[in-house]
Design a protein around this motif. Structure first.
Motif, short mmCIF file in Angstrom:
data_model
loop_
_atom_site.label_atom_id
_atom_site.label_comp_id
_atom_site.label_asym_id
_atom_site.label_seq_id
_atom_site.Cartn_x
_atom_site.Cartn_y
_atom_site.Cartn_z
N GLU A 1 55.35 58.06 -48.45
CA GLU A 1 56.65 57.59 -49.00
C GLU A 1 56.24 56.72 -50.09
N LEU A 2 55.02 56.02 -49.97
CA LEU A 2 54.47 55.33 -51.13
C LEU A 2 53.88 56.17 -52.36
N ALA A 3 53.28 57.17 -51.74
CA ALA A 3 52.62 58.22 -52.88
C ALA A 3 53.87 58.72 -53.64
N TRP A 4 54.88 59.23 -52.96
CA TRP A 4 56.08 59.71 -53.81
C TRP A 4 56.50 58.64 -54.80
N LYS A 5 56.61 57.49 -54.38
CA LYS A 5 57.09 56.32 -55.29
C LYS A 5 56.27 56.22 -56.39
N LEU A 6 54.86 56.41 -56.33
CA LEU A 6 53.93 55.95 -57.14
C LEU A 6 53.77 56.99 -58.29
N VAL A 7 53.99 58.15 -57.86
CA VAL A 7 53.77 59.17 -58.86
C VAL A 7 54.04 59.19 -60.27
N PRO A 8 55.30 58.55 -60.62
CA PRO A 8 55.72 58.56 -62.00
C PRO A 8 54.98 57.29 -62.60
N VAL A 9 54.35 56.32 -62.01
CA VAL A 9 53.92 55.05 -62.61
C VAL A 9 52.29 54.94 -62.43
N ASP A 10 51.86 55.42 -61.32
CA ASP A 10 50.31 55.42 -60.92
C ASP A 10 49.96 56.68 -60.35
N ARG B 1 46.50 56.76 -58.23
CA ARG B 1 46.65 55.95 -56.66
C ARG B 1 47.66 56.99 -55.87
N ALA B 2 48.55 57.61 -56.46
CA ALA B 2 49.47 58.28 -55.61
C ALA B 2 48.92 59.58 -55.26
N SER B 3 47.74 60.14 -55.91
CA SER B 3 46.96 61.07 -55.48
C SER B 3 46.06 60.89 -54.38
N SER C 1 54.40 66.89 -56.42
CA SER C 1 54.71 65.95 -57.49
C SER C 1 53.66 65.61 -58.86
N LYS C 2 52.53 65.26 -58.13
CA LYS C 2 51.44 64.91 -58.82
C LYS C 2 50.89 66.12 -59.78
N ASP C 3 50.74 67.21 -59.29
CA ASP C 3 50.40 68.35 -59.95
C ASP C 3 51.50 68.66 -60.88
N PHE C 4 52.81 68.58 -60.68
CA PHE C 4 53.71 69.01 -61.52
C PHE C 4 53.57 67.70 -62.78
N PHE C 5 53.44 66.72 -62.71
CA PHE C 5 53.30 65.60 -63.82
C PHE C 5 51.84 66.11 -64.66
N MET C 6 51.06 66.62 -63.88
CA MET C 6 49.67 66.81 -64.79
C MET C 6 49.90 68.37 -65.19
N ALA C 7 50.96 68.95 -65.13
CA ALA C 7 51.35 70.35 -65.71
C ALA C 7 50.38 71.24 -65.10
N GLU C 8 50.00 71.07 -63.84
CA GLU C 8 48.97 72.00 -63.10
C GLU C 8 50.06 72.74 -62.33
N TYR C 9 50.85 73.85 -62.74
CA TYR C 9 52.00 74.45 -62.04
C TYR C 9 51.54 75.56 -60.99
N ASP C 10 50.44 76.12 -61.12
CA ASP C 10 50.03 76.99 -60.10
C ASP C 10 49.63 76.08 -58.74
N GLU D 1 68.39 58.07 -55.24
CA GLU D 1 67.36 58.45 -56.24
C GLU D 1 67.18 59.83 -56.36
N LEU D 2 67.05 60.73 -55.29
CA LEU D 2 66.90 62.19 -55.10
C LEU D 2 68.14 62.71 -55.95
N THR D 3 69.32 62.17 -55.57
CA THR D 3 70.38 62.71 -56.28
C THR D 3 70.52 62.65 -57.71
N GLY D 4 69.93 61.38 -58.30
CA GLY D 4 69.64 61.30 -59.95
C GLY D 4 68.63 62.31 -60.30
N TRP D 5 67.55 62.46 -59.47
CA TRP D 5 66.41 63.33 -59.91
C TRP D 5 66.97 64.77 -60.04
#
Length: 610
Positions: A18-27, A30-32, A60-69, A129-133
């Motif tokens: 849960e903490l990792a999911w929250k941190l992906v957009p900001v850190d 650490r999320a990884s 989510s971390k891979d997506f933010f880093m554009a590592e789509y595969d 939050e998930l609804t918004g995303w």
């Protein structure tokens, strides 16, 4: 004691994920680390739900880093683990990531399907939050599909939802989406306002990767407005952040935008320098779509500098890369189709198991039948979407080819007086041959579109002969030299029905007919009209079907080694399309060694409420 310890460890897994999911957009770093730690612990405990949750954060971390595969691989594994659980929030998050990846890869059908499923789970769990995303991501897909009104409405709903729960990152992301739509509409002032507010919120969080995205978008807007100094400042700031994080695909994007900026300014040397760097980075990262764009822009730069030889070279490289992208995307879509069917099968098997546990034998039998029908229906619908996508994607390399020919012709117009006449004649002959090849490809695209019919209304009047013809146009090249096609088409009135589904049914019957022929043979298609109905006869000279198998030929799951029928639900789907959807009949006659005849009869209008 042991049970209490394991309970503590599973709770620890849930806390970390849960903490990792929250941190992906900001850190993201650490999320990884937290995601990897929770995944390792969950796997050691055999805690599948926890492993699935951890994979959500890592995807989510891979997506933010554009590592789509890498992201897509984690999505598929996570869905496999989560599909048998009642964790609708984790399922919704994973479906969100699946939708985002498919959106980034340009597979909009799969993206919409996943994002709507994510939104459904978010609403069911009241997870705002998930609804918004899900809402703002759907807005991005509809923007890509050019439905800008719907995109604005979705981003606005997402912004209101994020505001309700005080989620600043989400608000900034929704504003960024609105800015992108306003840019598409040519409302540069409104777009600038949204992106500036988005940038302010991202800096308050702080979220540097998101800040870099906002700066990149602002640079593009300032370039469009002709404010090159501000554009250069924003793009350079975005580039420095992205380079520091090592986000290579994002770095390539910003370098390309810098190249475009200098190209628009007329500074060819600086444009070439940045675009050459983009080519090198994209080649190293195997980022083929970005490599294609970099080559296209370099071709423009060299053409502006009157270096037509280099312009033509980069146009050719752009075309070659674009064809590689097209082939890779087609293979990915086929793989995703297979994976999606596997996930659906797992969902149905889980439902079947629950029914077995409560001894609902009658309901189970109906569910198994429905399962097979649903899987086949989705497969055929996905085939139609895939065919339409292939037709759409083929337009891109055709456009590049036409552009390349145009460069050659303009180069010839300028250089012909200085060239040997025989060389000019050879080049002119080559361009004519290339244009002829493009025309043949355009005819193929027309056949693909006619076959898929996905851009038409579901129920309409259409010419049945045209549908059969477009289906044959896709099969005849495969049959060349082996299967002779005999068309005996009569004049038919327009039929009111579902052309896409009928094309799929004809495809199944014709593929089976061709496969049943060993060596050489003939497939004959006859059509004629009688009072109030039309009749289609498909006859082959293949192996035929044993008599004892004929009564079961349309049953779900029918298969027989050595006979012409090999698809487990294909003929069942044909029967459903002809009989249930169109109120017609389909009959089969066959003798081993003598071939098979399918006779389809369709009423001109049936039923009025479909």
């Amino acid at each position: 004691m042991m049970a209490a310890l394991e309970l503590y460890k599973t709770a620890r897994v849930d806390e970390l994920t849960e903490l990792a999911w929250k941190l992906v957009p900001v850190d993201i770093a650490r999320a990884s680390r937290l995601g990897e730690e929770s995944l390792a612990l969950a796997q050691a405990l055999g805690y599948d739900r926890g492993a699935g949750r951890a994979l959500v954060a890592l995807a989510s971390k891979d997506f933010f880093m554009a590592e789509y595969d890498a992201a897509l691989s984690k999505v598929h594994e996570g869905l496999r683990l989560l599909v048998l659980t009642d964790d609708v929030v984790a399922q919704g998050r994973m479906l969100l990531m699946k939708g985002l990846v498919h959106w980034s890869l340009g597979d909009y059908d799969s993206a919409l399907e996943a994002l709507f499923a994510s939104l459904e789970r978010a609403d069911a769990a009241s997870e705002k939050e998930l609804t918004g995303w899900a809402l703002t991501s759907l807005g991005g897909v509809f923007e890509a599909l050019s439905d800008l009104t719907k995109a604005i409405a979705l981003h606005a709903r997402a912004y209101a939802t994020f505001t309700e729960v005080g989620y600043k990152v989400g608000r900034a992301r929704a504003l960024s989406g609105l800015g992108a739509v306003y840019y598409r509409q040519g409302r540069l002032g409104a777009a600038l306002e949204q992106h500036l507010e988005s940038l302010r919120l991202f800096r308050e969080v702080p979220s540097e990767l998101s800040e870099a995205r906002a700066l990149n978008d602002l640079g593009v807007i300032h370039t469009k407005r002709g404010d090159f100094a501000k554009a250069l400042e924003c793009l350079n700031d975005a580039l420095h952040i992205r380079e520091r994080f090592g986000n290579k695909p994002a770095v390539i994007t910003t370098v390309i935008h810098l190249g475009e900026l200098f190209l628009d300014q007329g500074d060819i040397d600086e444009a070439v320098r940045h675009l050459r760097r983009a080519v090198g980075l994209a080649s190293e990262a195997a980022a083929k779509p970005k490599l294609t764009l970099a080559h296209e822009l370099l071709s423009r730069a060299y053409e502006n500098a009157s270096d037509f030889e280099l312009a033509l070279r980069h146009q050719r490289l752009s075309q070659e890369t674009k064809e590689e992208v097209f082939n890779a995307e087609t293979a990915t879509r086929l793989q995703n189709l297979q994976i999606r069917h596997e996930v659906e099968r797992a969902e149905k098997e889980a439902e079947i198991q629950r029914l077995r546990n409560v001894e609902l034998a009658g309901a189970l039998a109906n569910l198994e039948k429905t399962q097979a029908q649903l899987v086949q229906s989705e497969k055929m619908a996905a085939l139609g979407r895939l065919v339409a996508g292939v037709a759409h994607e083929m337009n891109s390399p055709l456009g590049v080819a036409a552009s390349s020919i145009d460069v050659v012709r303009r180069w010839l117009d300028r250089m012909a007086p200085t060239l040997d006449s025989s060389a000019v004649e050879v080049l002119e002959t080559s361009t004519r041959m290339a244009l002829s090849g493009i025309e043949r490809l355009e005819q193929t695209i027309a056949s693909l579109r006619a076959f898929s019919q996905v851009d038409r209304s579901p129920r309409r009047r259409f010419d049945l002969n045209d549908g059969i013809d477009s289906t044959l146009a896709l099969l005849e090249p495969q049959w060349a030299g082996r299967v002779l096609v005999s068309r005996r088409f009569g004049r038919l009135p327009l039929l009111l029905g579902h052309p896409h589904e009928l094309n799929q049914a004809f495809m199944t019957l014709l593929v089976n007919a061709g496969d049943s022929i060993e060596g050489t043979g003939t497939v004959t298609i006859e059509s004629k009209a009688t009072d109030g109905e039309v009749r289609i006869v498909i006859r082959d000279t293949g192996r035929g079907i044993p008599r004892d198998r004929l009564p079961q030929v349309f049953d779900v799951g029918f298969s027989h080694k050595g006979s012409r029928v090999r698809m487990h639900t294909g003929l069942a789907s044909v029967h459903a399309t002809i009989v249930e959807l169109h109120g017609g009949t389909v009959e089969v006659e066959s003798e081993p060694g003598e071939g098979t005849v399918f006779t389809i009869t369709l009423p001109l209008v049936y039923p009025p409420d479909v």
